[in-house]
Write an enzyme that holds these catalytic residues in place. Structure first.
Site, PDB file in Angstrom:
ATOM      1  N   ASP A 166      74.471  40.216  57.852  1.00  0.00           N
ATOM      2  CA  ASP A 166      73.039  40.099  57.593  1.00  0.00           C
ATOM      3  C   ASP A 166      72.324  41.234  58.320  1.00  0.00           C
ATOM      4  O   ASP A 166      72.372  41.311  59.554  1.00  0.00           O
ATOM      5  CB  ASP A 166      72.594  38.734  58.125  1.00  0.00           C
ATOM      6  CG  ASP A 166      71.117  38.490  57.980  1.00  0.00           C
ATOM      7  OD1 ASP A 166      70.364  39.408  57.571  1.00  0.00           O
ATOM      8  OD2 ASP A 166      70.701  37.360  58.291  1.00  0.00           O
ATOM      9  N   GLY A 200      65.586  38.557  47.943  1.00  0.00           N
ATOM     10  CA  GLY A 200      66.767  39.246  48.452  1.00  0.00           C
ATOM     11  C   GLY A 200      66.588  39.727  49.883  1.00  0.00           C
ATOM     12  O   GLY A 200      65.998  39.037  50.729  1.00  0.00           O
ATOM     13  N   VAL A 201      67.057  40.928  50.135  1.00  0.00           N
ATOM     14  CA  VAL A 201      67.028  41.460  51.498  1.00  0.00           C
ATOM     15  C   VAL A 201      65.589  41.671  51.979  1.00  0.00           C
ATOM     16  O   VAL A 201      65.278  41.514  53.165  1.00  0.00           O
ATOM     17  CB  VAL A 201      67.903  42.740  51.595  1.00  0.00           C
ATOM     18  CG1 VAL A 201      67.291  43.914  50.870  1.00  0.00           C
ATOM     19  CG2 VAL A 201      68.212  43.075  53.038  1.00  0.00           C
ATOM     20  N   ASP A 202      64.711  42.016  51.061  1.00  0.00           N
ATOM     21  CA  ASP A 202      63.285  42.216  51.382  1.00  0.00           C
ATOM     22  C   ASP A 202      62.683  40.927  51.958  1.00  0.00           C
ATOM     23  O   ASP A 202      62.039  40.945  53.025  1.00  0.00           O
ATOM     24  CB  ASP A 202      62.574  42.628  50.080  1.00  0.00           C
ATOM     25  CG  ASP A 202      61.184  43.181  50.294  1.00  0.00           C
ATOM     26  OD1 ASP A 202      60.754  43.338  51.448  1.00  0.00           O
ATOM     27  OD2 ASP A 202      60.521  43.465  49.273  1.00  0.00           O
ATOM     28  N   SER A 219      69.532  48.396  45.475  1.00  0.00           N
ATOM     29  CA  SER A 219      69.497  48.222  44.007  1.00  0.00           C
ATOM     30  C   SER A 219      70.622  47.374  43.422  1.00  0.00           C
ATOM     31  O   SER A 219      70.633  47.138  42.211  1.00  0.00           O
ATOM     32  CB  SER A 219      69.475  49.569  43.253  1.00  0.00           C
ATOM     33  OG  SER A 219      68.192  50.147  43.279  1.00  0.00           O
ATOM     34  N   THR A 220      71.574  46.923  44.252  1.00  0.00           N
ATOM     35  CA  THR A 220      72.729  46.214  43.670  1.00  0.00           C
ATOM     36  C   THR A 220      72.534  44.706  43.568  1.00  0.00           C
ATOM     37  O   THR A 220      73.446  43.984  43.167  1.00  0.00           O
ATOM     38  CB  THR A 220      74.038  46.474  44.449  1.00  0.00           C
ATOM     39  OG1 THR A 220      73.944  45.845  45.739  1.00  0.00           O
ATOM     40  CG2 THR A 220      74.295  47.957  44.606  1.00  0.00           C
ATOM     41  N   GLY A 221      71.328  44.219  43.928  1.00  0.00           N
ATOM     42  CA  GLY A 221      71.047  42.796  43.787  1.00  0.00           C
ATOM     43  C   GLY A 221      70.216  42.566  42.537  1.00  0.00           C
ATOM     44  O   GLY A 221      70.681  42.775  41.405  1.00  0.00           O
ATOM     45  N   ILE A 222      68.979  42.168  42.749  1.00  0.00           N
ATOM     46  CA  ILE A 222      68.066  41.850  41.645  1.00  0.00           C
ATOM     47  C   ILE A 222      67.899  43.044  40.693  1.00  0.00           C
ATOM     48  O   ILE A 222      67.725  42.865  39.487  1.00  0.00           O
ATOM     49  CB  ILE A 222      66.702  41.414  42.232  1.00  0.00           C
ATOM     50  CG1 ILE A 222      66.864  40.161  43.118  1.00  0.00           C
ATOM     51  CG2 ILE A 222      65.679  41.150  41.117  1.00  0.00           C
ATOM     52  CD1 ILE A 222      65.750  39.954  44.128  1.00  0.00           C
TER      53      ILE A 222
HETATM   54  P1  ADP Z   1      67.396  45.194  44.915  1.00  0.00           P
HETATM   55  O1  ADP Z   1      66.130  44.671  44.305  1.00  0.00           O
HETATM   56  O2  ADP Z   1      67.261  46.601  45.470  1.00  0.00           O
HETATM   57  O3  ADP Z   1      68.580  45.011  44.039  1.00  0.00           O
HETATM   58  P2  ADP Z   1      68.234  42.907  46.560  1.00  0.00           P
HETATM   59  O4  ADP Z   1      67.633  42.458  47.845  1.00  0.00           O
HETATM   60  O5  ADP Z   1      68.191  41.977  45.410  1.00  0.00           O
HETATM   61  O6  ADP Z   1      67.537  44.322  46.253  1.00  0.00           O
HETATM   62  O7  ADP Z   1      69.730  43.306  46.803  1.00  0.00           O
HETATM   63  C1  ADP Z   1      70.151  44.458  47.487  1.00  0.00           C
HETATM   64  C2  ADP Z   1      71.413  44.134  48.254  1.00  0.00           C
HETATM   65  O8  ADP Z   1      71.045  43.456  49.464  1.00  0.00           O
HETATM   66  C3  ADP Z   1      72.365  43.191  47.514  1.00  0.00           C
HETATM   67  O9  ADP Z   1      73.676  43.734  47.597  1.00  0.00           O
HETATM   68  C4  ADP Z   1      72.265  41.884  48.285  1.00  0.00           C
HETATM   69  O10 ADP Z   1      73.488  41.176  48.280  1.00  0.00           O
HETATM   70  C5  ADP Z   1      71.953  42.377  49.670  1.00  0.00           C
HETATM   71  N1  ADP Z   1      71.337  41.437  50.629  1.00  0.00           N
HETATM   72  C6  ADP Z   1      70.617  40.314  50.399  1.00  0.00           C
HETATM   73  N2  ADP Z   1      70.239  39.740  51.565  1.00  0.00           N
HETATM   74  C7  ADP Z   1      70.737  40.539  52.569  1.00  0.00           C
HETATM   75  C8  ADP Z   1      70.719  40.508  54.000  1.00  0.00           C
HETATM   76  N3  ADP Z   1      70.091  39.542  54.669  1.00  0.00           N
HETATM   77  N4  ADP Z   1      71.360  41.512  54.683  1.00  0.00           N
HETATM   78  C9  ADP Z   1      71.983  42.505  54.031  1.00  0.00           C
HETATM   79  N5  ADP Z   1      72.031  42.601  52.694  1.00  0.00           N
HETATM   80  C10 ADP Z   1      71.426  41.636  51.974  1.00  0.00           C
END
Ligand code: ADP
Length: 167
Positions: A8, A30-32, A115-118
């Site tokens: 994390d 997500g991470v944001d 960019s690899t999540g949402i």
């Molecule tokens: P994006 O919109 O750029 O795709 P996301 O937040 O959906 O952003 O995903 C980006 C990456 O961050 C993904 O690989 C997701 O698994 C990862 N992620 C989500 N939560 C966390 C966290 N707490 N720490 C690190 N990485 C995370």
């Protein structure tokens, strides 16, 4: 120096963690979302003063309640099939973050898998771009002594980064 860890990013004690934000910089999922929750409301207050951020660019704030001193917010491209500058924009995210970090004299930087999540960027392609862009930057800025961590949240990304860095 490049390291890969699984975990994390909000727990990382580094000079700056990178946020995969959206162009409003006003929070998201997500991470944001995780970064804003951990940093506290002061982070959103500072982000409101920044007037957003373009895709491929980055902006820095303080880290507030995070163990990291700063957050560098970057806006990755939404994957639309690959013909809309997505690879170039993703590379630009990594470069702009590192430019801002070196301008500020920051040395330890933790990146999520932008960019690899949402946003749906294929993980394999994104991993190659992230590693190549960071390696090129390190090569060109040896005196900056940058310490880069790729912080992978999911197992698939973690394996990809380990494989590509070992190759
Ligand atoms: P994006 O919109 O750029 O795709 P996301 O937040 O959906 O952003 O995903 C980006 C990456 O961050 C993904 O690989 C997701 O698994 C990862 N992620 C989500 N939560 C966390 C966290 N707490 N720490 C690190 N990485 C995370």
């Amino acid at each position: 120096m490049i390291q890969v860890i699984q975990g994390d990013i909000t727990k990382c004690s580094v000079d700056a963690i990178v946020n995969a934000a959206n162009s409003s910089l006003l929070g998201g999922g997500g991470v944001d979302g995780a970064i804003h929750r951990a940093a506290g409301p002061e982070l959103l207050a500072e982000c409101r003063t920044l007037n957003g951020c373009k895709t491929g660019d980055a902006k820095i704030t303080k880290g507030y309640r995070l163990p990291a001193n700063y957050v560098i917010h970057t806006v990755g491209p939404v994957w639309q099939g690959g013909q809309n500058q997505e690879p170039e924009l993703l590379a630009s995210c990594y470069r702009r973050v590192l430019e801002i970090a070196t301008e500020r004299g920051l040395t330890s930087i933790a990146f999520p898998n932008i960019s690899t999540g949402i946003y749906g960027f294929p993980k394999d392609k994104a991993c190659t771009i992230a590693i190549e862009t960071v390696q090129n930057f390190l090569e060109q800025h040896k005196t900056a002594r940058l310490e880069i961590q790729f912080v992978c949240f999911d197992e698939v990304n973690y394996r990809l980064y380990q494989q590509k860095l070992a190759a």
